[in-house]
Design an enzyme around this catalytic site. Structure first.
Site, PDB file in Angstrom:
ATOM      1  N   HIS A   1      -7.364  -8.724   0.978  1.00 56.94           N
ATOM      2  CA  HIS A   1      -6.557  -8.603  -0.237  1.00 56.94           C
ATOM      3  C   HIS A   1      -7.320  -8.009  -1.422  1.00 56.94           C
ATOM      4  CE1 HIS A   1      -2.893 -10.395   1.309  1.00 56.94           C
ATOM      5  NE2 HIS A   1      -3.684 -11.159   2.042  1.00 56.94           N
TER       6      HIS A   1
ATOM      7  N   ASN B   1      -4.068  -4.600   3.614  1.00 59.85           N
ATOM      8  CA  ASN B   1      -4.429  -5.999   3.349  1.00 59.85           C
ATOM      9  C   ASN B   1      -4.924  -6.696   4.617  1.00 59.85           C
ATOM     10  OD1 ASN B   1      -4.054  -6.311   0.587  1.00 59.85           O
ATOM     11  ND2 ASN B   1      -1.885  -6.784   0.783  1.00 59.85           N
TER      12      ASN B   1
ATOM     13  N   GLU C   1       3.918  -3.791  -3.844  1.00 59.60           N
ATOM     14  CA  GLU C   1       3.349  -2.441  -3.788  1.00 59.60           C
ATOM     15  C   GLU C   1       4.397  -1.400  -4.173  1.00 59.60           C
ATOM     16  OE1 GLU C   1       4.773  -3.286   0.438  1.00 59.60           O
ATOM     17  OE2 GLU C   1       3.689  -4.431  -1.048  1.00 59.60           O
TER      18      GLU C   1
ATOM     19  N   ASP D   1      -5.922  -4.988  -3.623  1.00 65.66           N
ATOM     20  CA  ASP D   1      -5.886  -4.961  -5.091  1.00 65.66           C
ATOM     21  C   ASP D   1      -6.538  -3.695  -5.637  1.00 65.66           C
ATOM     22  OD1 ASP D   1      -4.634  -7.413  -5.022  1.00 65.66           O
ATOM     23  OD2 ASP D   1      -6.372  -8.554  -5.778  1.00 65.66           O
TER      24      ASP D   1
ATOM     25  N   ASP E   1       6.607   3.526  -3.196  1.00 64.38           N
ATOM     26  CA  ASP E   1       6.171   2.425  -2.343  1.00 64.38           C
ATOM     27  C   ASP E   1       4.957   2.911  -1.563  1.00 64.38           C
ATOM     28  OD1 ASP E   1       7.091  -0.320  -1.107  1.00 64.38           O
ATOM     29  OD2 ASP E   1       6.510   0.945   0.586  1.00 64.38           O
TER      30      ASP E   1
END
Length: 165
Positions: free
Chosen positions: A54, A49, A84, A58, A41
């Site tokens: 975002h 973010n 994630e 990404d 994680d």
């Protein structure tokens, strides 16, 4: 369109991963061979973010997928299993060796910065590791790795924890 891959990262998706996980557990059971599972994680991903947007998030996900993919064997199965969250199936691998694999990935990833967002952002991850035990099914192994992951998060993040005996 390939139904077995995640469109963002290009690695396997959860659907394919679950099918492969079941197959590897059956193989470990039949051959009486070790099998380890790692759940990753990315730490504080929401903050990335929220701070950088975002698109930056990404880019981080793609970078992590690339770093891990280039660090594992062709017989291993690496997939994005949630936003994630990522999973790694390591056939023929005991828990001690699985931890070594995760630490190698950690070394490789800790110095990866994302220049596309215009800032040097250090990205860390936490990981939980569990090994196949006789009689396990996918849910058993996943649960033990998940508990270890939560312990890694509670113990300060940016670390690897192993299932408890």
């Amino acid at each position: 369109m390939n139904l077995s891959t995640d469109p963002l990262t290009g690695i396997y998706n959860r659907l394919y991963f679950s099918k492969k996980f079941e197959e590897e557990i059956e193989r470990a059971k039949r051959m009486k061979r070790p099998l380890s599972f790692v759940i990753f994680d990315l730490d504080d991903f929401k903050k990335i973010n929220d701070t950088y947007g975002h698109v930056a998030g990404d880019i981080v996900l793609k970078g992590f997928a690339k770093a891990v993919s280039s660090s594992v064997r062709s017989l291993d199965t690496f997939a994005r299993i949630g936003g994630e969250e990522f999973g790694l199936i390591l056939p023929e691998t005991d828990v001690k060796t699985a931890v070594q694999v995760v630490n190698r990935i950690k070394e490789k990833f800790k110095n990866v910065y994302i220049p596309e967002i215009g800032k040097r952002v250090k990205i860390t991850f936490s990981a939980g590791v569990a090994g196949y035990r006789e009689g396990d099914n996918m849910d058993d192994l996943f649960h033990r790795a998940d508990v270890a992951l939560y312990r890694a998060k509670e113990n300060g993040k940016d670390r690897v924890e192993v299932e408890e005996e």
